[in-house]
Design an enzyme around this catalytic site. Sequence first.
Site, PDB file in Angstrom:
ATOM      1  N   ASN A   9      -5.362  -0.993  -8.338  1.00  0.00           N
ATOM      2  CA  ASN A   9      -4.017  -0.418  -8.513  1.00  0.00           C
ATOM      3  C   ASN A   9      -3.044  -1.388  -7.859  1.00  0.00           C
ATOM      4  O   ASN A   9      -2.975  -1.454  -6.633  1.00  0.00           O
ATOM      5  CB  ASN A   9      -3.956   0.970  -7.851  1.00  0.00           C
ATOM      6  N   LYS A  11       0.058  -1.272  -7.781  1.00  0.00           N
ATOM      7  CA  LYS A  11       1.291  -0.630  -7.305  1.00  0.00           C
ATOM      8  C   LYS A  11       2.508  -1.460  -7.752  1.00  0.00           C
ATOM      9  O   LYS A  11       2.451  -2.094  -8.807  1.00  0.00           O
ATOM     10  CB  LYS A  11       1.224  -0.403  -5.790  1.00  0.00           C
ATOM     11  N   HIS A  94      -0.935   9.990  -8.406  1.00  0.00           N
ATOM     12  CA  HIS A  94      -1.161   9.212  -7.185  1.00  0.00           C
ATOM     13  C   HIS A  94      -0.368   9.839  -6.040  1.00  0.00           C
ATOM     14  O   HIS A  94       0.730  10.356  -6.245  1.00  0.00           O
ATOM     15  CB  HIS A  94      -0.728   7.751  -7.403  1.00  0.00           C
ATOM     16  N   GLU A  96       1.406   8.608  -3.840  1.00  0.00           N
ATOM     17  CA  GLU A  96       2.765   8.065  -3.667  1.00  0.00           C
ATOM     18  C   GLU A  96       3.738   8.727  -4.642  1.00  0.00           C
ATOM     19  O   GLU A  96       4.918   8.883  -4.330  1.00  0.00           O
ATOM     20  CB  GLU A  96       2.725   6.534  -3.834  1.00  0.00           C
ATOM     21  N   GLU A 165      -8.524  10.182  -3.103  1.00  0.00           N
ATOM     22  CA  GLU A 165      -7.783   9.278  -2.219  1.00  0.00           C
ATOM     23  C   GLU A 165      -7.176  10.081  -1.071  1.00  0.00           C
ATOM     24  O   GLU A 165      -6.089  10.661  -1.218  1.00  0.00           O
ATOM     25  CB  GLU A 165      -6.655   8.580  -2.986  1.00  0.00           C
ATOM     26  N   GLY A 171      -3.399   2.751   2.214  1.00  0.00           N
ATOM     27  CA  GLY A 171      -2.541   1.701   2.762  1.00  0.00           C
ATOM     28  C   GLY A 171      -2.458   1.680   4.277  1.00  0.00           C
ATOM     29  O   GLY A 171      -1.612   0.994   4.846  1.00  0.00           O
ATOM     30  N   SER A 209      -7.876   2.251   1.448  1.00  0.00           N
ATOM     31  CA  SER A 209      -8.305   1.151   2.318  1.00  0.00           C
ATOM     32  C   SER A 209      -9.747   0.714   2.050  1.00  0.00           C
ATOM     33  O   SER A 209     -10.470   0.327   2.960  1.00  0.00           O
ATOM     34  CB  SER A 209      -8.116   1.516   3.789  1.00  0.00           C
TER      35      SER A 209
END
Length: 248
Positions: A9, A11, A94, A96, A165, A171, A209
């Site tokens: 991904n 991003k 996701h 985010e 996730e 991250g 991560s």
Amino acid sequence: MRSKLMVGNWKMNGSLAANASLVAELLSGMSAITCRVAVCVPSAYLAQMQVLLSGSPIGYGAQDVSDHASGAYTGEVSASMLQDFAVRYCIVGHSERRLYHAESDVLVAVKAQRALAAGITPIVCVGETQAEREAGQTEAVVKRQLAAVIHANGHCISEIVVAYEPVWAVGTGLTATPEQAQQVHAVLRAQLQAASSHADRVSILYGGSMNAGNAAQLLAQPDVDGGLIGGAALKAPDFLSMLKTASR
Ligand code: 13P
């Protein structure tokens, strides 16, 4: 037996030049790779991926899709537009997007539906926050998130990919232990099995991560079918090393 699926991904990273060199480096390292591989890129670069990756062992996808079919939705990209670029995958839900764009479970479920109707495999992300984990709510949260997608998609549920996730691992450099990941993946697998007799074909990826150092242990878990990788997927040597691990 599900072959492993490793998805980068990207991003909101990249440029025409940087993407071209990253893809060239990845393609040059694919000879020993037997796992399934894809990169999910910003929509602006899907045309570039179509040129660079069509007919290659690396699939490509988008990072989001509109819940609407077409019309006055400025800035949105529809599933049929993604179809024009022959994308195979589309990330939906996701963390985010759930966090910064207030995406609800129901919205994510409709996005998955749009992707499926266009012949695109949605990679449905679920995961708990740090506070939810500390409150003992991990299973309830991921089950609620997946239940919305199952409810909206019925028997098509066996055509999705799920990515667990944990938000606190995205991250941050913190990774779920292999045991923590397996525990949640097993819960998700059981939920899928209750919904569909074909649930065993659903790949459940771990993301958060994941890197060249911890991938082997995570991928060794029985219900971890691959990875959804952020930062480490932007460095060709790291991503290739993880692809090798997933090909064993
Ligand atoms: P990182 O691998 O950078 O933690 O990101 C994970 C992720 O969000 C993939 O979708």
